[in-house]
Design an enzyme around this catalytic site. Structure first.
Site, PDB file in Angstrom:
ATOM      1  CE  LYS A  11      -1.805   3.005   1.977  1.00 14.66           C
ATOM      2  NZ  LYS A  11      -1.591   4.437   1.615  1.00 14.66           N
ATOM      3  CB  CYS A  50      13.072   9.246   8.717  1.00 13.54           C
ATOM      4  SG  CYS A  50      13.860   7.947   7.760  1.00 13.54           S
ATOM      5  CD  GLU A  92      10.345  12.865  11.677  1.00 13.80           C
ATOM      6  OE1 GLU A  92       9.262  12.278  11.817  1.00 13.80           O
ATOM      7  OE2 GLU A  92      11.340  12.350  11.131  1.00 13.80           O
ATOM      8  CD  GLU A 111      13.186   0.762   8.182  1.00 14.53           C
ATOM      9  OE1 GLU A 111      13.249   1.667   7.341  1.00 14.53           O
ATOM     10  OE2 GLU A 111      13.629  -0.385   8.003  1.00 14.53           O
TER      11      GLU A 111
HETATM   12  P1  ADP Z   1       3.467  10.754   6.931  1.00 18.23           P
HETATM   13  O1  ADP Z   1       3.209  11.626   8.099  1.00 18.23           O
HETATM   14  O2  ADP Z   1       4.898  10.621   6.542  1.00 18.23           O
HETATM   15  O3  ADP Z   1       2.517  10.926   5.776  1.00 18.23           O
HETATM   16  P2  ADP Z   1       2.042   8.413   7.712  1.00 18.23           P
HETATM   17  O4  ADP Z   1       2.496   7.524   8.803  1.00 18.23           O
HETATM   18  O5  ADP Z   1       0.774   9.146   7.887  1.00 18.23           O
HETATM   19  O6  ADP Z   1       3.284   9.312   7.484  1.00 18.23           O
HETATM   20  O7  ADP Z   1       1.946   7.634   6.339  1.00 18.23           O
HETATM   21  C1  ADP Z   1       2.823   6.619   5.936  1.00 18.23           C
HETATM   22  C2  ADP Z   1       2.025   5.524   5.272  1.00 18.23           C
HETATM   23  O8  ADP Z   1       1.100   4.985   6.216  1.00 18.23           O
HETATM   24  C3  ADP Z   1       1.185   5.973   4.092  1.00 18.23           C
HETATM   25  O9  ADP Z   1       1.203   4.956   3.099  1.00 18.23           O
HETATM   26  C4  ADP Z   1      -0.199   6.099   4.680  1.00 18.23           C
HETATM   27  O10 ADP Z   1      -1.237   5.942   3.739  1.00 18.23           O
HETATM   28  C5  ADP Z   1      -0.186   4.947   5.657  1.00 18.23           C
HETATM   29  N1  ADP Z   1      -1.188   5.052   6.741  1.00 18.23           N
HETATM   30  C6  ADP Z   1      -1.670   6.176   7.314  1.00 18.23           C
HETATM   31  N2  ADP Z   1      -2.561   5.858   8.277  1.00 18.23           N
HETATM   32  C7  ADP Z   1      -2.646   4.508   8.315  1.00 18.23           C
HETATM   33  C8  ADP Z   1      -3.373   3.574   9.103  1.00 18.23           C
HETATM   34  N3  ADP Z   1      -4.205   3.965  10.064  1.00 18.23           N
HETATM   35  N4  ADP Z   1      -3.190   2.257   8.873  1.00 18.23           N
HETATM   36  C9  ADP Z   1      -2.324   1.829   7.934  1.00 18.23           C
HETATM   37  N5  ADP Z   1      -1.610   2.661   7.157  1.00 18.23           N
HETATM   38  C10 ADP Z   1      -1.763   3.984   7.331  1.00 18.23           C
END
Ligand code: ADP
Length: 487
Positions: free
Chosen positions: A180, A288, A386, A255
Site C-alpha cells: 500500500k 527521517c 519531528e 521504521e
Molecule cells: P506521513 O506523516 O509521513 O505521511 P504516515 O504515517 O501518515 O506518514 O503515512 C505513511 C504511510 O502509512 C502511508 O502509506 C499512509 O497511507 C499509511 N497510513 C496512514 N494511516 C494509516 C493507518 N491507520 N493504517 C495503515 N496505514 C496507514
C-alpha cells in the site's frame, strides 16, 4: 481512461491484484508538488480491494515458497534489469510525483532500487545460512522459511526506494506481498507492478492496493490473512498499526521518525562540519535520518554558525528537474503548512532565525526556505518534535557529557552524526549515543548488509542483511537425532 502517459511511461491508475488490474468506484488525485498539476486519478481502495489482494497473495504463496531462493532470485534480478532499462523514466516519474531532485533519482535512488532487489536476492542464496551445531550428538539445523503474506506500507519521501527496501527481502524470503503506497506518491509503485509482471513475477505474488491510509492501509494491517507488517512512516500511524496488529498478533517492523543530533566538537574539522550540516537539507528536509539538531561546542559555535549561514545562502532552491537545483519543494500544501507552523510557533516562543525562516515567496508554490533556528527554549516543540522539512536548530554545549545529554534528550533514536577530530573521543561519544545508525565524520553512507532501524520511538526491529530475513521469514530450528535411522 485507466492509464496515463507520464515521463514517457504508461502508468495504470488501478490496483494490481492477482495479476489483473482492478478499478475502484472512487478515485483520488495524484498532484505534482512541482506545479500543482493533477497527474492522475488513482483507484481509491478499501476493505474489498484489500481482501481480494490478500486472497490473491495467499493463493500465490505455496508456489512462490516452493520456487526456492535461486528461482526467486533469478526473477528478482530480471526485475532489477527492467528497473535499470527504465531508470531515466522512473526517475522522472518519481520526481513529478514527489518533487525530489531528478538528479538524485537518476544517480542515487533508482540505482538503489535495482540494488535493493539484487542484494536481497543474492543474500538469500549466498549468505542466509547458519552453521549446524551439535547438542549431545544431535544436530541443530536452522532455516529461514517463507512466512506467508507480507503487508508493506510505505511513505512518500522516497517511494520506490523504500518500497523495494521491503519488497526485495520479502520476495527473496519467499513471502508474497501486498503493498500500500503512500497516497501522495502512488505512481512509481503502480508502474513497478507492470515491471514485476514483465519480469515473470507470478500473478498474485506482488500486489498493489492504492488508497488512503485510514481506508486501504487500515484494512490491510488489520487483515487476519497477513503474516507480517512492515511499515515506514510516522509515530502516530505506527501506534494505530500496532493496535490493529495486536488483534492478530501479527509481527511488525517499524521504521519511524527521528530528531537526530549532529554533534560538532571543538576539535572538529569545521569545513567538514558545515558541509555535513548543510547536507541535512537534502530532499528538502524530508528525510527521517536527517540530523536536524545541530549541537555545537560553544568554543566554535559562532564561527560554525557564520560559515553555515554562508553555505546555506548559496543553496539553490527551485524546480527539482533542473540539474543545478539543490532544494526542491515540500511534498504537499498540507505538509508545507505544517512545516511553516512549526517555525512560526518556535519564533513566537523566542527562537532566533539565523537562516531562512519561512516560505520562499519568490518561487511561490511549495518551496520553504532552508532554515536554521537558534536559542529555542529547552524542551520546546521545535527541539523535540519531528518537523520533516528544511528546518534545523542549533544548540551549544560546553562538555561532551552535556552534548550526550542533549543528543539523547528526545523520544527518538534513529540516527546521529558526530563531527570530531579525535578518534578516542568520537568512540566515547558514539558508545553512549542511543541511535540505530551513527555516522562519524560522514553522512548517509549506507550498506544493505548493515542493520537499519531506530531505537526508542524511532522504530521496532532492524532490517538489512540477515536481519531482514529474521523478520520476513519464520526462523526454524530442526534437531536431528544421531539414532533412529533405518539404514
Ligand atoms: P506521513 O506523516 O509521513 O505521511 P504516515 O504515517 O501518515 O506518514 O503515512 C505513511 C504511510 O502509512 C502511508 O502509506 C499512509 O497511507 C499509511 N497510513 C496512514 N494511516 C494509516 C493507518 N491507520 N493504517 C495503515 N496505514 C496507514
Amino acid at each position: 481512461m485507466h492509464q496515463v502517459q507520464l515521463a514517457g511511461l504508461t502508468v495504470d491508475t488501478r490496483h494490481a491484484i492477482g495479476g489483473e488490474r482492478v478499478a475502484s468506484a472512487e478515485t483520488f488525485e495524484s498532484v505534482s508538488p512541482i506545479d500543482g498539476a493533477v497527474l492522475a486519478r488513482i483507484a481509491r481502495g478499501g476493505a474489498a480491494e484489500v481482501d481480494a489482494a490478500v486472497a490473491a497473495a495467499r493463493a500465490a504463496f505455496p508456489a512462490w515458497r516452493d520456487l526456492g531462493p535461486r528461482g526467486r532470485g533469478e526473477i528478482l534480478h530480471r526485475l532489477a534489469d527492467l528497473v535499470e532499462r527504465d531508470l531515466e523514466q522512473l526517475a522522472q516519474l518519481e520526481t513529478l510525483d514527489n518533487g525530489a531532485l531528478l538528479r538524485s533519482h537518476r544517480r542515487g535512488v533508482m540505482p538503489r532500487v535495482a540494488h535493493n532487489l539484487r542484494f536481497f536476492a543474492d543474500w538469500a542464496v549466498d549468505e542466509l545460512h547458519h552453521e549446524p551445531f551439535e547438542t549431545r550428538g544431535h544436530t541443530n539445523s536452522i532455516s529461514w522459511d517463507p512466512s506467508g503474506v507480507a503487508a508493506l506500507i510505505t511513505p512518500w519521501n522516497a517511494p520506490l526506494m523504500l518500497a523495494t527496501w521491503k519488497i526485495g527481502p520479502a520476495l527473496a524470503a519467499g513471502d508474497t506481498v501486498v503493498l500500500k503506497p503512500a497516497e501522495w506518491t502512488p505512481l512509481s509503485a503502480s508502474y513497478f507492478a507492470d515491471l514485476a509482471a514483465e519480469a515473470g513475477v507470478p500473478a498474485g505474488v506482488f500486489n498493489v492496493v492504492q488508497g488512503y491510509g485510514a481506508e486501504a492501509g487500515a484494512a490491510l494491517v488489520a487483515h487476519p490473512g497477513i503474516a507480517r507488517i512492515s511499515f515506514t512512516g510516522s509515530v502516530p500511524t505506527a501506534k494505530s498499526i500496532a493496535r490493529a496488529a495486536a488483534d492478530n498478533l501479527t509481527p511488525v517492523s517499524f521504521e519511524l521518525g527521528g530528531k537526530s543530533p549532529l554533534i560538532v566538537t571543538d576539535d572538529a574539522d569545521l569545513d567538514l562540519a558545515v558541509e555535513l550540516a548543510v547536507e541535512q537539507y537534502d530532499n528538502a528536509g524530508q528525510v527521517c535520518l536527517s540530523g536536524t539538531r545541530l549541537l555545537v561546542h560553544e568554543a566554535v559555535a559562532e564561527e560554525f554558525a557564520a560559515r553555515f549561514a554562508e553555505a546555506a545562502a548559496r543553496l539553490r532552491q527551485g524546480d527539482p528537474r533542473e540539474e543545478s537545483t539543490q532544494i526542491g519543494p515540500q511534498i504537499h500544501r498540507v505538509h508545507l503548512d505544517r512545516v511553516a507552523g512549526f517555525v512560526a510557533r518556535a519564533t513566537a516562543e523566542g527562537a532566533r532565525v539565523v537562516v531562512g525562516g519561512g516560505a520562499n515567496d519568490e518561487l511561490g508554490g511549495l518551496y520553504f526556505r532552508p532554515t536554521l533556528l537558534a536559542d529555542a527554549a529547552p524542551g520546546s516543540e521545535i527541539l523535540t518534535a519531528e518537523v520533516f522539512g528544511p528546518v534545523l536548530t542549533m544548540q551549544t554545549f560546553s562538555s561532551d557529557a552535556e552534548a550526550l545529554e542533549l543528543a539523547n534528550g528526545t523520544e527518538f533514536g534513529l540516527a546521529a552524526v558526530v563531527v570530531c577530530g579525535d578518534r578516542a573521543r568520537a568512540e566515547r561519544l558514539t558508545k553512549n549515543l542511543v541511535a540505530g545508525t551513527i555516522w562519524v565524520n560522514c553522512f548517509f553512507v549506507r550498506d544493505l548488509r548493515a542493520p537499519f532501524g531506530g531505537s526508542k520511538k524511532s522504530g521496532v526491529g532492524r532490517e538489512g542483511g540477515t536481519w531482514s530475513f529474521d523478520f520476513y521469514a519464520d526462523v526454524k530450528n530442526t534437531v536431528y537425532a544421531p539414532s533412529g535411522w533405518k539404514e
